[in-house]
Scaffold this motif. Structure first.
Motif, short mmCIF file in Angstrom:
data_model
loop_
_atom_site.label_atom_id
_atom_site.label_comp_id
_atom_site.label_asym_id
_atom_site.label_seq_id
_atom_site.Cartn_x
_atom_site.Cartn_y
_atom_site.Cartn_z
N UNK A 140 5.16 -8.96 7.72
CA UNK A 140 5.91 -8.75 6.46
C UNK A 140 5.05 -8.95 5.20
N UNK A 141 3.75 -9.17 5.33
CA UNK A 141 2.93 -9.47 4.16
C UNK A 141 2.58 -8.26 3.32
N UNK A 142 2.55 -7.07 3.93
CA UNK A 142 2.08 -5.89 3.21
C UNK A 142 3.12 -4.76 3.25
N UNK A 143 4.25 -4.96 2.53
CA UNK A 143 5.30 -3.93 2.54
C UNK A 143 4.83 -2.60 1.95
N UNK A 144 3.81 -2.64 1.06
CA UNK A 144 3.30 -1.40 0.50
C UNK A 144 2.59 -0.56 1.56
N UNK A 145 2.15 -1.20 2.64
CA UNK A 145 1.53 -0.49 3.77
C UNK A 145 2.60 -0.05 4.75
N UNK A 146 3.47 -0.97 5.15
CA UNK A 146 4.47 -0.65 6.17
C UNK A 146 5.58 0.25 5.66
N UNK A 147 5.59 0.52 4.35
CA UNK A 147 6.51 1.52 3.78
C UNK A 147 6.07 2.93 4.18
N UNK A 148 4.76 3.09 4.37
CA UNK A 148 4.20 4.43 4.59
C UNK A 148 3.72 4.70 6.00
N UNK A 149 3.56 3.65 6.81
CA UNK A 149 3.11 3.84 8.18
C UNK A 149 3.61 2.71 9.05
N UNK A 195 -13.52 13.75 12.48
CA UNK A 195 -12.19 13.54 11.89
C UNK A 195 -12.40 13.32 10.40
N UNK A 196 -11.37 13.55 9.57
CA UNK A 196 -11.52 13.28 8.13
C UNK A 196 -11.92 11.84 7.88
N UNK A 197 -12.80 11.62 6.90
CA UNK A 197 -13.34 10.29 6.60
C UNK A 197 -13.08 9.93 5.14
N UNK A 198 -12.58 8.73 4.93
CA UNK A 198 -12.41 8.15 3.60
C UNK A 198 -13.19 6.85 3.55
N UNK A 199 -13.96 6.66 2.49
CA UNK A 199 -14.68 5.41 2.30
C UNK A 199 -14.29 4.82 0.94
N UNK A 200 -13.85 3.57 0.97
CA UNK A 200 -13.49 2.84 -0.25
C UNK A 200 -14.48 1.69 -0.40
N UNK A 201 -15.13 1.60 -1.57
CA UNK A 201 -16.20 0.60 -1.70
C UNK A 201 -16.24 0.00 -3.09
N UNK A 248 -3.99 -1.34 -5.85
CA UNK A 248 -3.21 -0.08 -5.88
C UNK A 248 -4.02 1.12 -5.42
N UNK A 249 -5.33 1.13 -5.69
CA UNK A 249 -6.17 2.26 -5.28
C UNK A 249 -6.24 2.33 -3.76
N UNK A 250 -6.39 1.17 -3.12
CA UNK A 250 -6.44 1.13 -1.66
C UNK A 250 -5.13 1.62 -1.08
N UNK A 251 -4.01 1.11 -1.60
CA UNK A 251 -2.70 1.51 -1.08
C UNK A 251 -2.42 2.99 -1.33
N UNK A 252 -2.81 3.48 -2.50
CA UNK A 252 -2.59 4.90 -2.81
C UNK A 252 -3.45 5.80 -1.92
#
Length: 372
Positions: free
Chosen positions: A99-108, A310-316, A359-363
């Motif tokens: 239950x710590x990350x509702x912004x994640x579990x809202x979308x997956x 596979x498609x790749x996303x890198x956040x740094x 927000x950038x990570x979640x978006x």
């Protein structure tokens, strides 16, 4: 004799007072833990009642017991397997994340996983010989297959952070048919080259600040590669110069307690699990498993993984000197990804993502899920 008795009586009173204070502190602490756990149980029950999923699973993985927490507000959403950093430290995306990350579990549907030697998946019977990157990758592959079969998912998403990016990169490169896409946060690429760049950066910073102490340490260390205790000393310098946790007049330092406090309140973590998460696991994974640490330091994806199907996303983080930001950009440019790739910079972060960049990570996660 009278003085000795008075001194002894005085010490007894001090010890008794200290004991009472410690007892009260423990009662408050565990009272808070109990109340927080009840709230988490309630939130978890609400997720399930509203058609979602929130469950702990024990899985037999390559001869050992390992644990995942599966949570999502909609069971029909795509599944994302999170690979935490470490090794040995299952934070922030481990089993204690209920239950710590509702912004994640809202979308997956998030699959939070305590890896080999970490948190609930640590046990004292683990052999040091199993602590190698190939084993970690095959462990994660076993979890992937379990999720695909048990939850009837043809493909899932992989999200790795720091050490988790090593496992994630190897996983999607070896088994691309099992994944929709890969997202690496604080992507590790070539640690030894990163040490070289870090050394030059530290030396320039120390010279600019007339920091003779740091210059002496660097001279003593030499130019690397740094293994064992030398790597610890080098990482301490990187951290001291804000290459892991950046802050300035406008950017607040990341509160590392926020990354781990969920473990204390987690209803899925017993007191024994807490000890494993903070003491046993890190000591076993980082101190006793010396060959694993050396293998991590010798990771070089520039040479070993040049294409991912596979498609790749890198956040740094822009200020990251631990998993060097410039190297991550270079690797991204070199990497052949026929199905598309994207590089996202966190302008306020070093190795630890700053709250301003959350927000950038979640978006990005949301955009990745919607696109693929």
């Amino acid at each position: 004799m009278m003085k000795n008795r008075k001194w002894f009586s005085h010490m007894i009173k001090i010890c008794l007072f200290a004991f009472i204070i410690l007892l009260l502190f423990a009662l408050i602490l565990f009272g808070y833990r109990f109340i927080a756990q009840q709230r988490i149980h309630q939130k978890s029950a609400e997720i399930i009642e509203n058609g979602g999923i929130s469950e702990l699973k024990e899985i037999a993985v390559n001869g050992d017991k390992q644990f995942i927490l599966v949570e999502g507000k909609d069971k029909e959403k795509p599944f994302c397997l999170f690979l935490h950093g470490g090794p040995g430290s299952p934070f922030p995306y481990g089993v204690s994340a209920r239950t710590l990350y509702p912004e994640i579990t809202e979308n997956c549907v998030a699959v939070y996983y305590d890896q080999r030697g970490s948190g609930k998946s640590y046990n004292k019977e683990l052999s040091v010989t199993t602590m190698n990157l190939s084993q970690f990758t095959e462990d994660a592959n076993h979890i992937v297959d379990y999720v695909r079969e048990h939850y009837q998912q043809e493909k899932i998403f992989i999200i790795g952070q720091s050490f988790g990016t090593i496992i994630g990169t190897q996983l999607v490169a070896k088994y691309p048919e099992k994944f929709h896409a890969y997202l690496g946060i604080a992507q590790i690429t070539d640690i030894i080259k990163g040490q070289e760049l870090g050394y030059s950066w530290l030396k320039n910073e120390a010279q600019a600040n007339d920091d003779e102490k740091t210059l002496r340490i660097l001279e003593d260390l030499g130019k690397g590669p740094y293994l064992a205790e030398d790597e610890d000393r080098f990482s301490d310098l990187i951290n001291r110069f804000k290459g892991m946790n950046y802050f300035d007049e406008t950017i607040e330092k990341v509160n590392l307690f926020d990354l781990i406090k969920g473990a204390f309140t987690s209803p899925d973590y017993s007191l024994r699990d807490l000890y494993k998460a903070f003491i046993s696991g890190p000591q076993f994974s980082l101190v006793k498993s010396k060959s694993l640490k050396e293998e991590i330091i010798h990771t070089n994806f520039f040479d070993t993984i040049k294409r991912i199907d596979v498609p790749v996303y890198i956040i740094h983080g822009k200020y990251d000197k631990q998993a060097n930001y410039e190297l991550a950009k270079q690797y991204y440019e070199l990497l052949d990804v026929p199905s598309g790739k994207e590089f996202i910079t966190l302008e306020h972060s070093a190795h630890y993502p700053n709250q301003l960049d959350s927000p950038i990570i979640n978006d990005t996660i949301k955009k990745m899920l919607e696109k693929h």
